[in-house]
Design a protein around this motif. Structure first.
Motif, mmCIF file in Angstrom:
data_model
loop_
_atom_site.group_PDB
_atom_site.id
_atom_site.type_symbol
_atom_site.label_atom_id
_atom_site.label_comp_id
_atom_site.label_asym_id
_atom_site.label_seq_id
_atom_site.Cartn_x
_atom_site.Cartn_y
_atom_site.Cartn_z
ATOM 1 N N GLY A 63 45.866 -68.067 -40.218
ATOM 2 C CA GLY A 63 44.854 -67.078 -40.584
ATOM 3 C C GLY A 63 44.811 -66.705 -42.043
ATOM 4 N N ALA A 64 45.791 -67.180 -42.847
ATOM 5 C CA ALA A 64 45.779 -66.840 -44.273
ATOM 6 C C ALA A 64 44.633 -67.509 -45.011
ATOM 7 C CB ALA A 64 47.115 -67.212 -44.923
ATOM 8 N N ARG A 65 43.984 -68.493 -44.377
ATOM 9 C CA ARG A 65 42.807 -69.095 -45.017
ATOM 10 C C ARG A 65 41.712 -68.055 -45.246
ATOM 11 N NH1 ARG A 65 40.983 -73.532 -40.763
ATOM 12 N NH2 ARG A 65 43.224 -73.924 -40.935
ATOM 13 N N PHE A 66 41.744 -66.975 -44.489
ATOM 14 C CA PHE A 66 40.749 -65.908 -44.653
ATOM 15 C C PHE A 66 41.227 -64.802 -45.598
ATOM 16 C CE2 PHE A 66 40.142 -67.655 -40.325
ATOM 17 C CZ PHE A 66 38.885 -68.216 -40.507
ATOM 18 N N GLY A 67 42.409 -64.983 -46.183
ATOM 19 C CA GLY A 67 42.991 -63.943 -47.009
ATOM 20 C C GLY A 67 42.239 -63.663 -48.296
ATOM 21 N N CYS A 68 41.662 -64.714 -48.895
ATOM 22 C CA CYS A 68 40.995 -64.535 -50.200
ATOM 23 C C CYS A 68 39.868 -63.510 -50.098
ATOM 24 C CB CYS A 68 40.432 -65.868 -50.702
ATOM 25 S SG CYS A 68 41.533 -67.259 -50.559
ATOM 26 N N GLN A 69 38.982 -63.699 -49.129
ATOM 27 C CA GLN A 69 37.854 -62.785 -48.995
ATOM 28 C C GLN A 69 38.301 -61.399 -48.540
ATOM 29 O OE1 GLN A 69 34.882 -63.160 -50.108
ATOM 30 N NE2 GLN A 69 35.315 -65.261 -50.746
ATOM 31 N N HIS A 70 39.361 -61.353 -47.734
ATOM 32 C CA HIS A 70 39.874 -60.063 -47.272
ATOM 33 C C HIS A 70 40.426 -59.243 -48.445
ATOM 34 C CE1 HIS A 70 41.383 -57.259 -44.295
ATOM 35 N NE2 HIS A 70 42.606 -57.349 -44.786
ATOM 36 N N SER A 75 39.647 -54.870 -52.414
ATOM 37 C CA SER A 75 39.782 -54.508 -53.826
ATOM 38 C C SER A 75 38.607 -53.681 -54.348
ATOM 39 C CB SER A 75 39.901 -55.777 -54.679
ATOM 40 O OG SER A 75 38.646 -56.441 -54.796
ATOM 41 N N ARG A 76 37.652 -53.366 -53.500
ATOM 42 C CA ARG A 76 36.454 -52.646 -53.960
ATOM 43 C C ARG A 76 36.781 -51.296 -54.589
ATOM 44 N NH1 ARG A 76 31.289 -54.117 -52.098
ATOM 45 N NH2 ARG A 76 31.203 -55.849 -50.622
ATOM 46 N N LEU A 77 37.880 -50.667 -54.160
ATOM 47 C CA LEU A 77 38.227 -49.342 -54.668
ATOM 48 C C LEU A 77 39.009 -49.374 -55.973
ATOM 49 C CD1 LEU A 77 39.144 -47.137 -51.575
ATOM 50 C CD2 LEU A 77 37.489 -46.609 -53.370
ATOM 51 N N GLU A 295 49.638 -65.373 -48.360
ATOM 52 C CA GLU A 295 50.042 -65.084 -46.977
ATOM 53 C C GLU A 295 49.434 -63.810 -46.399
ATOM 54 O OE1 GLU A 295 51.626 -67.162 -45.051
ATOM 55 O OE2 GLU A 295 52.611 -68.591 -46.418
ATOM 56 N N VAL A 296 48.258 -63.414 -46.894
ATOM 57 C CA VAL A 296 47.523 -62.310 -46.261
ATOM 58 C C VAL A 296 46.715 -62.898 -45.106
ATOM 59 C CG1 VAL A 296 45.743 -60.559 -46.557
ATOM 60 C CG2 VAL A 296 47.393 -60.978 -48.392
ATOM 61 N N ALA A 297 46.997 -62.442 -43.892
ATOM 62 C CA ALA A 297 46.317 -62.931 -42.689
ATOM 63 C C ALA A 297 45.544 -61.770 -42.063
ATOM 64 C CB ALA A 297 47.331 -63.500 -41.701
ATOM 65 N N PRO A 298 44.256 -61.656 -42.351
ATOM 66 C CA PRO A 298 43.505 -60.447 -41.996
ATOM 67 C C PRO A 298 43.375 -60.184 -40.498
ATOM 68 C CG PRO A 298 42.064 -62.124 -42.960
ATOM 69 C CD PRO A 298 43.456 -62.570 -43.188
ATOM 70 N N ALA A 299 43.519 -61.199 -39.659
ATOM 71 C CA ALA A 299 43.388 -60.963 -38.214
ATOM 72 C C ALA A 299 44.438 -59.987 -37.699
ATOM 73 C CB ALA A 299 43.496 -62.291 -37.464
ATOM 74 N N TYR A 300 45.546 -59.843 -38.424
ATOM 75 C CA TYR A 300 46.628 -58.956 -38.005
ATOM 76 C C TYR A 300 46.670 -57.676 -38.841
ATOM 77 C CZ TYR A 300 47.959 -63.447 -36.068
ATOM 78 O OH TYR A 300 47.943 -64.647 -35.404
ATOM 79 N N HIS A 302 45.349 -54.256 -39.468
ATOM 80 C CA HIS A 302 44.574 -53.081 -39.100
ATOM 81 C C HIS A 302 44.441 -52.142 -40.297
ATOM 82 C CE1 HIS A 302 48.777 -51.986 -38.320
ATOM 83 N NE2 HIS A 302 48.440 -50.745 -38.588
ATOM 84 N N ALA A 303 43.298 -51.545 -40.445
ATOM 85 C CA ALA A 303 42.996 -50.553 -41.484
ATOM 86 C C ALA A 303 43.151 -51.104 -42.902
ATOM 87 C CB ALA A 303 43.864 -49.302 -41.315
ATOM 88 N N GLU A 304 43.109 -52.438 -43.054
ATOM 89 C CA GLU A 304 43.192 -53.072 -44.383
ATOM 90 C C GLU A 304 44.498 -52.762 -45.116
ATOM 91 O OE1 GLU A 304 39.138 -53.933 -46.625
ATOM 92 O OE2 GLU A 304 39.293 -51.797 -46.102
#
Length: 330
Positions: A63-70, A75-77, A295-300, A302-304
């Motif tokens: 799931g880390a393939r989705f880490g970049c966009q997550h 980072s918007r804040l 290694e950021v895996a957004p599926a796991y 919660h609450a960013e």
């Protein structure tokens, strides 16, 4: 109101003004920065934030393939002034979001070659890379490129729960658990100036540590950070690195799962987000030539929690690189 580039202090193109455009609208570039392709003619990027959405090297949760966009979304804040260092990194250097590398998700060897090629291309004009992964496999080709640009093996600080110096998994030489054994074997890191930070948890055997020492790595465990404190850890790292060109790699699982649950191989007993940010700030002035957060895996996640931690780690790394580049220009 359209998201139009704006000139800020230093003559650089800055992030979208969130006092005029809601943070939650529009494209989620990292920290609302301009895209590389949107820089006007004559503007060179000093630091490029690039994503590598690749996780074919993982050994447990994918799931880390989705880490970049997550991480970009999280980072918007981020805001343009960093009070911890009294600097404005986006005014000190031209920082842009360079988008994502397109790498083969079915062929690890080809992906590694593509990453090295693209990293060399992105740094051809003297830019530094802040890379967002993806799994830790991507660090090996990034280290190859960093060493090629530095003209010498780079010093290396590795923030991670794990050593990542194992030999193979299922006979595969290139995985997220093997990049730094390969880096030592290839001579792309300076074995007089390499150190793990934040390691913890069970190993396969004592030989794991013996191999690691043989490769030249120092080890500062998460327990060391807790017992010795940030200042002593920073002092040890600065002494080890000196003035060598330095690459920093951060696996977000260096943080305790309480701070970063969204990762592939979580381990209890990790560092806090405050501790890692303070350690990174203590490295100010070192000759940092590149960095990654992986290694950021957004599926796991919660609450960013993990995405927010990773975006702040990247922000402080960018701050260090921007400060360095500004000092060289003055």
């Amino acid at each position: 109101m359209l998201h139009t580039p704006r000139i800020i202090e230093g003559g650089h193109i800055g992030p979208v003004n969130s006092a005029e455009v809601p943070r939650f609208s529009g494209e989620a570039t990292y920290a609302l920065l301009p895209r590389l392709r949107d820089l006007p003619s004559g503007h060179q990027a000093d630091i490029k934030v690039v994503g590598i959405p690749f996780d074919a090297g993982v050994s447990y949760r994918s799931g880390a393939r989705f880490g970049c966009q997550h991480v970009r979304q999280s980072s918007r804040l981020l805001r343009p002034y960093n009070p911890a260092t009294d600097t404005s990194p986006f005014a000190q250097a031209q920082v842009v979001d360079a988008g994502d590398m397109a790498v083969n998700p079915f062929n690890i060897n080809e992906a590694i070659e593509t990453i090295e090629h693209d990293a060399l291309e992105l740094t051809a004009n003297g830019s530094s890379l802040m890379t967002i992964g993806g799994d830790h496999t991507i660090a090996l080709p990034l280290l190859r490129a960093a060493t090629a640009r530095a003209g010498q093996p780079v010093a290396f600080l590795h923030f991670d729960a794990h050593l990542d110096t194992w030999d193979t998994y299922f006979g595969a030489d290139y995985t997220h658990g093997t990049p730094f054994r390969r880096a030592v074997e290839e001579g792309v890191i300076d074995t007089e100036a390499i150190c793990h930070v934040g390691t913890r948890g069970p190993l396969y055997g004592r030989k794991d540590l013996e191999d690691d020492r043989r490769f030249g790595f120092g080890i500062i465990t998460s327990s060391d950070v807790f017992r010795q404190g940030v200042d002593e850890v920073v002092d040890r790292l600065r002494q080890r690195v000196g003035r060598r060109p330095l690459y920093i790699s951060v696996d977000i699982d260096v943080l305790d799962p309480a701070h970063a649950p969204g990762t592939g191989t979580p381990e209890a007993g990790g560092m806090t987000s405050r501790e890692i940010l303070e350690i990174l700030r203590g490295l100010r002035g070192l000759n940092i030539v590149g960095a990654d957060v992986v290694e950021v895996a957004p599926a796991y996640d919660h609450a960013e929690l993990t995405g927010i931690a990773a975006s702040h780690v990247a922000y402080d790394l960018i701050t260090l690189m921007a400060d360095l580049k500004a000092g060289r220009k003055n």
